[in-house]
Design an enzyme around this catalytic site. Structure first.
Site, PDB file in Angstrom:
ATOM      1  N   TYR A  56      74.999   8.054   2.797  1.00 50.89           N
ATOM      2  CA  TYR A  56      73.849   7.743   1.949  1.00 50.89           C
ATOM      3  C   TYR A  56      73.454   8.917   1.055  1.00 50.89           C
ATOM      4  O   TYR A  56      72.563   8.786   0.222  1.00 50.89           O
ATOM      5  CB  TYR A  56      72.640   7.338   2.805  1.00 50.89           C
ATOM      6  CG  TYR A  56      72.559   5.863   3.039  1.00 50.89           C
ATOM      7  CD1 TYR A  56      73.604   5.202   3.669  1.00 50.89           C
ATOM      8  CD2 TYR A  56      71.457   5.120   2.641  1.00 50.89           C
ATOM      9  CE1 TYR A  56      73.542   3.844   3.903  1.00 50.89           C
ATOM     10  CE2 TYR A  56      71.397   3.762   2.868  1.00 50.89           C
ATOM     11  CZ  TYR A  56      72.431   3.133   3.497  1.00 50.89           C
ATOM     12  OH  TYR A  56      72.360   1.785   3.729  1.00 50.89           O
TER      13      TYR A  56
ATOM     14  N   LYS B 172      80.151   8.309  16.110  1.00 50.73           N
ATOM     15  CA  LYS B 172      81.589   8.014  16.129  1.00 50.73           C
ATOM     16  C   LYS B 172      82.347   9.346  16.247  1.00 50.73           C
ATOM     17  O   LYS B 172      83.293   9.616  15.498  1.00 50.73           O
ATOM     18  CB  LYS B 172      81.992   7.292  14.838  1.00 50.73           C
ATOM     19  CG  LYS B 172      81.621   5.837  14.793  1.00 50.73           C
ATOM     20  CD  LYS B 172      82.445   4.959  15.719  1.00 50.73           C
ATOM     21  CE  LYS B 172      83.872   4.805  15.253  1.00 50.73           C
ATOM     22  NZ  LYS B 172      84.663   3.959  16.197  1.00 50.73           N
TER      23      LYS B 172
ATOM     24  N   ASP C  70      80.621   1.816  18.227  1.00 46.73           N
ATOM     25  CA  ASP C  70      81.129   0.446  18.385  1.00 46.73           C
ATOM     26  C   ASP C  70      80.750  -0.129  19.747  1.00 46.73           C
ATOM     27  O   ASP C  70      80.340  -1.291  19.867  1.00 46.73           O
ATOM     28  CB  ASP C  70      82.638   0.352  18.124  1.00 46.73           C
ATOM     29  CG  ASP C  70      83.405   1.540  18.644  1.00 46.73           C
ATOM     30  OD1 ASP C  70      82.951   2.675  18.424  1.00 46.73           O
ATOM     31  OD2 ASP C  70      84.450   1.362  19.278  1.00 46.73           O
TER      32      ASP C  70
ATOM     33  N   ASP D 287      71.976   2.215  10.023  1.00 45.24           N
ATOM     34  CA  ASP D 287      71.780   1.117   9.083  1.00 45.24           C
ATOM     35  C   ASP D 287      72.228  -0.193   9.733  1.00 45.24           C
ATOM     36  O   ASP D 287      71.497  -1.186   9.770  1.00 45.24           O
ATOM     37  CB  ASP D 287      72.640   1.416   7.840  1.00 45.24           C
ATOM     38  CG  ASP D 287      72.293   0.510   6.681  1.00 45.24           C
ATOM     39  OD1 ASP D 287      71.216  -0.100   6.693  1.00 45.24           O
ATOM     40  OD2 ASP D 287      73.114   0.413   5.749  1.00 45.24           O
TER      41      ASP D 287
END
Ligand code: NAP
Length: 415
Positions: A160, A227, A281, A305
């Site tokens: 972003y 992640k 995930d 998000d």
């Protein structure tokens, strides 16, 4: 005193003051609001009535908000000839706390999101989204009441930050050849390029805010969602820096999952906030299968998000989820959904997200009673099946109300 080009300041009310990093609200704070595009005017009109009703119910004549309209989006273009005038940024800085409806962001064409621009200009680095179920709201899961989370999403970095170059541009070509020349990295010429920065300072201030929130609100655990298995020096570093803040700055208040396993047989000692981490995930699975084990989440921008909308879906969708973008201590509260242009001006849209963002704002300025009254009255109204079209179509026997009628029903339920 800050000067404004086109804003007419109210003849009454006072600024919220800041002393030693803490907010001190007067009994008549001036609070700026941005109506927003699309359904903004419908939901803001309704919300202002609900907020004023709650303040009056809670404090009689001793407290009131002095609202100041400021402009962004289409209304600002009409008045200032541009969608984000400097007046608006200055007013939010000056008055510390503000609230906004949704703003249109055209897809492509090089137009920056006004929401992202506001967050960056005001350094509102934490996007805070409480996700809690209100009884009676239709939900796609069997036990929506198991969700009671607050997501702290980093607002200023990650993808972003908006550092990217279109395929074929001079900048993209130079970047590709630089990577080849300096690092021997091959990227095909037809690639667009984006950069994902994640810094120690921005990560640590977010984690500090989340831990302080957890302490102030008696929360049980904080989960770092990342992640780091794939992106070790951005997402992995994010996780490590967050653990560092907990261990170095809050050793008495926090404890890590590993220490709990190794030294306490898996039982979190009383009074400690558990710090754990999950790969992004797997977290999407966890919020469905082990919902009640998660409390506060701290995460980089893009994960946050996706995750905040997925969590909102479990408690009835974005129409029900409040949000805020918070800095030190400037804060901009906002509806989490968009402008829903097809319902603009029809007095149909659900104002709950904006109404609840207002409740969050009252809590932020220390007006807890007004906040409780709003949440309680909204909850009562929905459990009476008095709802706007979006919830009515998912409920049997619902009494479908217009936006304005829904606000009236909420006010009538303040008791
Ligand atoms: P959206 O405006 O959130 O609307 C998508 C759909 O969600 C609507 O058609 C409607 O679904 C439902 N919905 C959203 N808000 C609702 C409400 N208050 N009451 C009832 N239903 C509601 O998303 P979008 O169509 O992707 O985006 C439209 C514009 O908003 C874009 O320009 C986007 O950039 C902007 N946006 C702004 C913000 C922000 O200002 N923070 C956030 C997101 C998007 P049904 O038609 O199924 O009833």
């Amino acid at each position: 005193m800050t000067r404004f080009d086109k804003l007419t300041l109210p003849g009454e009310g006072h600024r919220i003051e800041i002393a030693q990093g803490k907010l001190h609200s007067p009994d008549d704070p001036i609070i700026p609001f941005i109506e927003g595009d699309g359904i903004g005017s419908d939901i803001m009109k309704a919300s202002l009535r609900v907020w004023n009703g709650a303040v009056e119910k809670a404090y009689g004549k001793t407290r009131k908000v002095v609202w100041l309209e400021i402009y962004a989006g289409e209304k600002a273009v009409g008045i200032y000839g541009q969608p984000l005038p400097e007046d608006t940024v200055r007013a939010i800085r000056q008055y510390v706390v503000a609230i906004k409806g949704p703003l249109t962001t055209p897809v492509g064409g090089g137009t920056r999101s006004l929401n992202v621009a506001l967050r960056q200009k005001l350094d509102l680095y934490a996007c805070v989204r409480p996700v809690r179920y209100l009884p009676g709201v239709p939900s796609p899961v069997s036990h929506p009441e198991r969700m009671d989370m607050v997501i702290f999403r980093e607002n200023t970095e990650d993808v972003y930050a908006g550092i990217e170059w279109q395929r074929g541009t001079d900048e993209a070509k130079r970047f590709i050849s630089y990577l080849k020349r300096e690092f021997g990295i091959e990227i095909t010429e037809d690639s667009g390029i984006g950069v994902k920065p994640i810094s120690e300072a921005a990560t640590k201030r977010l984690m500090r805010k989340a831990i302080r929130y957890a302490i102030d609100h008696n929360r049980r655990n904080i989960t770092l969602v990342h992640k780091g298995n794939i992106m070790k020096f951005t997402e992995g570093a994010f996780r490590d820096w967050c653990y560092q803040v907990a261990q170095e700055e809050f050793p008495r208040e926090t404890i890590t999952e590993r220490v709990v396993e190794d030294q306490y047989g898996g039982e979190v000692p009383a009074g400690k906030i558990l710090i754990k981490d999950r790969i992004a995930d797997s977290m999407f699975q966890q919020i469905l299968t082990r919902t009640e084990e998660y409390d506060i989440v701290v995460t980089p921008n893009l994960n946050g998000d996706y995750l905040s909308d997925a969590c909102a879906a479990q408690i009835g969708g974005l129409g029900m989820a409040p949000g805020a973008n918070i800095g030190d201590p400037t804060a901009l509260f906002e509806a989490t959904h968009g402008t829903a242009p097809k319902y603009a001006g029809l007095d149909m849209a659900n104002p709950s997200s904006l109404i609840l963002s207002g409740a969050m704002m009252f809590e932020y300025i220390g007006w807890q009673q007004a906040s409780y009254i709003i949440i309680d009255a909204l909850s009562k109204t929905i459990s009476q099946k008095k709802v706007t079209y979006d919830l009515a179509r998912q409920m049997e026997g619902a009494n479908r109300l217009k936006t304005s009628e829904f606000a009236t029903a909420v006010i009538e339920n303040m008791g």
